[in-house]
Design an enzyme around this catalytic site. Structure first.
Site, short mmCIF file in Angstrom:
data_model
loop_
_atom_site.label_atom_id
_atom_site.label_comp_id
_atom_site.label_asym_id
_atom_site.label_seq_id
_atom_site.Cartn_x
_atom_site.Cartn_y
_atom_site.Cartn_z
N ARG A 95 0.85 -1.20 0.00
CA ARG A 95 0.00 0.00 0.00
C ARG A 95 0.88 1.24 0.00
NH1 ARG A 95 -1.77 0.85 4.34
NH2 ARG A 95 -1.21 -0.95 5.57
N TYR A 233 -1.62 -3.29 -7.00
CA TYR A 233 -1.38 -4.18 -5.86
C TYR A 233 -2.40 -4.02 -4.74
CZ TYR A 233 1.45 -7.30 -3.07
OH TYR A 233 1.90 -8.39 -2.38
N LYS A 242 -9.74 -2.04 1.49
CA LYS A 242 -9.39 -0.92 2.36
C LYS A 242 -10.15 0.35 1.99
CE LYS A 242 -6.26 -3.42 4.40
NZ LYS A 242 -6.47 -3.91 5.77
N HIS A 262 -10.75 -2.23 11.32
CA HIS A 262 -9.66 -3.08 10.83
C HIS A 262 -9.47 -4.20 11.85
CE1 HIS A 262 -5.15 -3.20 9.45
NE2 HIS A 262 -5.90 -4.04 8.75
N SER A 284 -1.44 -3.69 10.45
CA SER A 284 -1.08 -4.63 9.38
C SER A 284 0.15 -5.45 9.77
CB SER A 284 -0.77 -3.86 8.10
OG SER A 284 -1.81 -2.96 7.83
N CYS A 286 0.57 -7.76 12.03
CA CYS A 286 0.82 -8.04 13.45
C CYS A 286 0.18 -9.36 13.85
CB CYS A 286 0.29 -6.91 14.32
SG CYS A 286 1.34 -5.47 14.28
N GLY A 287 -0.08 -10.21 12.87
CA GLY A 287 -0.55 -11.56 13.18
C GLY A 287 -2.06 -11.71 13.20
N ASN A 290 -2.94 -14.99 11.50
CA ASN A 290 -2.54 -16.12 12.36
C ASN A 290 -3.50 -16.29 13.52
OD1 ASN A 290 -0.36 -16.99 10.90
ND2 ASN A 290 1.10 -15.68 11.96
N ASP A 309 -9.56 -9.54 8.66
CA ASP A 309 -9.05 -8.20 8.37
C ASP A 309 -10.04 -7.06 8.65
OD1 ASP A 309 -6.82 -6.64 7.49
OD2 ASP A 309 -7.84 -6.30 5.59
N ASN A 397 6.19 -8.64 1.98
CA ASN A 397 4.73 -8.41 1.92
C ASN A 397 4.09 -9.30 0.85
OD1 ASN A 397 2.34 -7.04 2.78
ND2 ASN A 397 2.45 -5.70 0.98
N ALA A 398 4.72 -10.44 0.55
CA ALA A 398 4.12 -11.38 -0.42
C ALA A 398 2.80 -11.90 0.14
CB ALA A 398 5.08 -12.54 -0.65
N ARG A 399 1.87 -12.16 -0.74
CA ARG A 399 0.49 -12.46 -0.28
C ARG A 399 -0.08 -13.72 -0.90
NH1 ARG A 399 -1.98 -8.50 3.31
NH2 ARG A 399 -0.42 -6.85 3.44
N ARG A 430 2.64 -4.32 17.83
CA ARG A 430 3.95 -4.99 17.86
C ARG A 430 4.86 -4.09 18.69
NH1 ARG A 430 6.71 -8.43 14.06
NH2 ARG A 430 4.77 -8.84 12.94
N ASN A 526 -1.14 -18.56 21.84
CA ASN A 526 -1.96 -17.38 22.15
C ASN A 526 -3.32 -17.77 22.72
OD1 ASN A 526 0.06 -15.67 21.38
ND2 ASN A 526 -0.71 -15.39 19.28
C1 OXD Z 1 -3.13 -4.40 5.35
C2 OXD Z 1 -3.75 -5.53 4.63
O1 OXD Z 1 -2.20 -3.79 4.82
O2 OXD Z 1 -4.63 -6.16 5.22
O3 OXD Z 1 -3.58 -4.10 6.46
O4 OXD Z 1 -3.39 -5.79 3.48
MN MN Z 2 -5.25 -5.24 7.03
#
Ligand code: OXD
Ligand code: MN
Length: 619
Positions: A95, A233, A242, A262, A284, A286-287, A290, A309, A397-399, A430, A526
């Protein structure tokens, strides 16, 4: 015969392929939609127009087209069926916050945390950039719905884009095509997107067209429209995410009395079979994904995923908060994901997934840092060259882009239009020091203060410096479509009139010891923290009061089987907190008159509690 509007569009841009289709009535029955399409065609002058129906056939066709062009590399059909690797231009990997604008009529409505430009001036600039920008390309019309189809809480948009990668991603991330079109009356959010790279006659296209010089992600909150130029992207280009579901939706939410956040959404079931739902806001990378797909390390506990998200949260008739995930896919960060760290994410992406900017193995599968201990031999890195030790194989930042339905722990209420009832809200960042593993706010307004004070180390989700602590209130800094001071006031208002608000917790998985090692194992462990939170919401979990909030009473956090320095995880260094409060006060000064007095008072109370406890401690 075509409808006159379509005919005139055909005439004006003389695009070469317009098929008479069975669904043309559906398209032409909404005149504001036809006008949007016609204006976009006339402005962007594409070679072709494709009205997307959202069918599986269409998705397959687009993928094939991208494979033919070389943009998609098909992965091994046994190891990773139905999946593709795509490599973006190295300049277009995240972003771009510095190019993201909220163009409200008044600058003070955008506030000091957003870039702003006068909407009329911005339109002039954008009209120049968009003029002829789709020359030689196909213009795709993508109707899409955020939220369950037909729910009165959903929002419908139409994205016009010249990127087939975006269309494929929208297939995954939204409910798109005819099913969404059926829910457009006259009300939809127009989203215009171009990669900003027109093709001259005969010019050969590149694999990932974009515009390095001009990038603009622009939101017009009063007009409720979105224009995005120059990037293909993620959050810059998939405008339902977003841009619409957070920036524009947050403006609507403030006006209409709800929250667009978010946040991840999860259901947690305890060993006795009792289930509760929680929302969690984390900046973004921060897990969130996960945590949303957590595989608990404690026997008998179960986590189910509603979203990873975005959450839209409304008050129900009973005054309690109910949340929905408006998306239908995950756009998750690949590096760090493995069977050891997140087995459910790995199962989710085992097939029918688009991977962007990961590495390619010799046998046509994917790889990224953290997937296995050592990289396989013969790896091709995310830029398409031979991998060299010391260089990243995958971009950080690969997705992966994948349908939520592929998630083995998808919650059964995922599509419930009324949403799931929230028993608690988590905020986390974080933070290498200071913030304990978990604590609970004393009240709603104290919880709102915790959200407002949230800060986190920056990550590669956004272009720019990585690892610097920055304020990221409610993890919404890049996503709030209006003045942050008004946003804080809106959160306070949501909790004012009732005792039915869920408790608010703060968590920090990322605290480190003096040598820079993480103190907490994170991931599946966690659940231990979630267990304490779950039990607190039942008033069962023992807690002790501290100046910053309620902490787990000694022994109440289930650490069975772990050897952990619990004291270090919860140590409060009061001088660090005093410093933090000074910084927050400075930060809040940014919001001037719009900063709610109530939050400043909460900050004073926190400071007083800290001061009192440090003076008692030193006696
Ligand atoms: C972010 C995403 O950047 O979810 O927060 O892609
Ligand atoms: Mn996000």
């Amino acid at each position: 015969m075509h409808d006159p509007l379509v005919r005139s569009a055909i005439f004006t841009c003389s695009f070469s392929t317009w098929k008479v289709r069975e669904d043309s009535k559906l398209w032409t029955s909404c005149s504001s939609l036809m006008q949007f399409i016609e204006e976009a065609i006339n402005l962007c002058t594409p070679e072709e127009v494709q009205f997307c129906d959202g069918s599986e056939e269409e998705y397959q066709h687009l993928c094939e087209r991208l494979v033919k062009k070389g943009t998609f590399i098909p992965l091994d059909s046994v190891k990773r069926p139905g999946s593709y690797l795509c490599r973006s231009d190295p300049s277009d990997v995240a972003r771009v916050e510095e190019c993201t604008f909220i163009c409200s009529r008044l600058q003070e409505d955008a506030g000091p945390t957003n870039n702003w430009k006068d909407p009329e001036e911005m339109k002039v600039l954008l009209l120049k950039l968009f003029a002829g920008c789709m020359q030689g390309r196909t213009l795709y019309v993508v109707p899409f719905c955020m939220g369950s189809l037909g729910s009165s809480f959903s929002l419908v948009g139409v994205e016009i884009t010249d990127s087939p990668y975006v269309v494929c991603s929208m297939h995954i991330m939204t409910r798109m095509g005819i099913s969404a079109l059926q829910h457009i009356q006259s009300n939809f959010i127009p989203c215009l997107h171009s990669v900003g790279k027109p093709l001259q006659p005969g010019e050969k296209d590149v694999l990932w067209p974009c515009n390095q010089e001009h990038r603009y992600i622009v939101h017009f909150p009063e007009e409720r429209s979105i224009w995005s130029f120059g990037s293909g992207y993620g959050g810059n280009a998939l405008l339902g995410k977003k841009s619409m579901a957070l920036r524009i939706a947050s403006v609507l939410a403030k006006e209409q009395g709800w929250l667009a956040e978010h946040m991840l959404l999860i259901g947690i079931t305890n060993p006795e079979g009792k289930k509760k739902y929680f929302a969690g806001a984390f900046p973004s990378q921060c897990g969130k994904t996960n945590l949303a797909l957590l595989c608990p390390s404690l026997p008998g506990w179960k986590v189910e995923c509603v979203g990873d998200d975005i959450a839209w949260i409304r008050k129900g008739k009973d005054g309690c908060l109910y949340a929905v995930n408006p998306e239908s896919g995950f756009f998750g960060v690949a590096p760090g994901t493995s069977y050891a760290s997140n087995k459910y994410a790995m199962q989710t992406i085992s097939h029918d997934t688009i991977f962007t900017n990961v590495a390619l193995t010799q046998d046509h599968d994917v790889w990224w840092e953290g997937l296995t201990k050592t990289p396989p031999i013969g790896l091709i890195d995310w830029k398409g060259g031979a991998y060299h030790t010391g260089q990243p194989a995958a971009h950080p930042n690969a997705r992966f882009t994948v349908k939520v339905e592929q998630c083995p722990i998808l919650d059964t209420h995922f599509k419930d239009p009324e949403g799931i009832p929230l028993s608690g809200i988590l905020f986390g960042g974080r933070r290498a020091s200071m913030v304990p593993l978990v604590y609970e706010a004393f009240s709603w307004s104290h919880g709102v203060l915790i959200g407002a004070c949230l800060s986190s180390e920056t990550t590669s989700a956004a272009a720019g410096h990585v690892g610097k602590v920055r304020h990221d209130p409610f993890a919404m800094l890049p996503f709030c479509g209006y003045h942050m001071g008004d946003y804080f006031a809106h959160w306070l208002r949501m909790g004012h009139d009732s005792q039915t608000m869920p408790p608010i917790f703060c968590v920090n998985w990322f605290r480190k010891d003096g040598e820079g090692n993480f103190l907490w194992p994170g991931f599946g462990d966690n659940i231990r923290v979630l267990k304490w939170i779950f039990e607190r919401t039942e008033e069962r979990g023992p807690a002790v009061s501290s100046p910053i909030g309620y902490l787990p009473a000694p022994g109440s956090l289930d650490l069975t089987g772990l050897s952990i320095a619990e004291d270090e995880l919860f140590a409060l260094t009061l001088s660090e907190w005093q410093q933090e409060i000074r910084e927050c006060r400075e930060y809040f000064a940014l919001f001037g008159e719009k900063m709610p007095k109530e939050l400043l008072q909460e900050l004073d109370h926190l400071e007083k509690r800290i001061y009192e406890s440090s003076s008692t401690a030193s006696k």
